[in-house]
Design a protein around this motif. Sequence first.
Motif, PDB file in Angstrom:
ATOM      1  N   ARG A 164       0.838  -1.209   0.000  1.00 21.67           N
ATOM      2  CA  ARG A 164       0.000   0.000   0.000  1.00 21.67           C
ATOM      3  C   ARG A 164       0.874   1.261   0.000  1.00 21.67           C
ATOM      4  O   ARG A 164       0.571   2.231  -0.677  1.00 21.67           O
ATOM      5  N   ALA A 165       1.957   1.227   0.757  1.00 23.95           N
ATOM      6  CA  ALA A 165       2.859   2.386   0.809  1.00 23.95           C
ATOM      7  C   ALA A 165       3.489   2.664  -0.550  1.00 23.95           C
ATOM      8  O   ALA A 165       3.783   3.813  -0.879  1.00 23.95           O
ATOM      9  N   GLY A 166       3.685   1.620  -1.348  1.00 29.21           N
ATOM     10  CA  GLY A 166       4.299   1.792  -2.669  1.00 29.21           C
ATOM     11  C   GLY A 166       3.311   1.865  -3.809  1.00 29.21           C
ATOM     12  O   GLY A 166       3.706   1.832  -4.987  1.00 29.21           O
ATOM     13  N   ALA A 167       2.019   1.988  -3.515  1.00 29.74           N
ATOM     14  CA  ALA A 167       0.988   1.936  -4.562  1.00 29.74           C
ATOM     15  C   ALA A 167       1.152   3.046  -5.596  1.00 29.74           C
ATOM     16  O   ALA A 167       1.055   2.793  -6.803  1.00 29.74           O
ATOM     17  N   ALA A 168       1.397   4.265  -5.165  1.00 34.31           N
ATOM     18  CA  ALA A 168       1.537   5.372  -6.122  1.00 34.31           C
ATOM     19  C   ALA A 168       2.773   5.167  -6.994  1.00 34.31           C
ATOM     20  O   ALA A 168       2.735   5.382  -8.212  1.00 34.31           O
ATOM     21  N   TRP A 169       3.862   4.735  -6.401  1.00 31.31           N
ATOM     22  CA  TRP A 169       5.092   4.456  -7.161  1.00 31.31           C
ATOM     23  C   TRP A 169       4.864   3.322  -8.155  1.00 31.31           C
ATOM     24  O   TRP A 169       5.331   3.364  -9.281  1.00 31.31           O
ATOM     25  N   MET A 170       4.111   2.325  -7.736  1.00 29.11           N
ATOM     26  CA  MET A 170       3.870   1.166  -8.589  1.00 29.11           C
ATOM     27  C   MET A 170       3.122   1.560  -9.866  1.00 29.11           C
ATOM     28  O   MET A 170       3.425   1.072 -10.945  1.00 29.11           O
TER      29      MET A 170
END
Length: 179
Positions: A164-170
């Motif tokens: 979830r913390a990396g969702a925007a980066w993903m």
Amino acid sequence: MQKPSCTDADQRLLAALRDCAGDPRVAAAARALSFAGEHGALWLAAGLAAAAADRDRRGAWLRGTALVAAAHLASMGVKRVVRRPRPHLPAAEPLVRTAGRHSFPSSHASSAAAAAVAFGSLRPAGAHLVPPLAAAMCVSRMVAGVHYPSDIAAGALLGGATARAGAAWMRKPLEGERR
């Protein structure tokens, strides 16, 4: 750091799930899922295969796969600090061998939950297929007798939070990639 203690409820639920392995089909499924999830292998392979097949979302699949790997590595780091021993059920030996002797948090649960969150957001099929498979993998570790329920819960929380913390980066498109 104080080791998380095994509660009576943790022990009873583990024993009940481990008893399910009396059915040879359940035991075989638990062994297969445990083997497939070792070091996040199933999820890493699935992410790389999806990246190869889904050209439009290749970068997202690769980043999602990196988040799965990060969740797995994070759980291994926590294990080294916490050092909670694996369960010991006097009435039943574990169904599988483990890569390490520490159980908290479950790395299988961390990588499975990260895959469910990351891959589930990329394609509708992923949202329908990955979460039930991830849940089955988590349960398999208790059926196999190598994790307490609290190990699974902590691993799933860690993996889900990592993804979830990396969702925007993903979801950020790579240069030249269609959005």
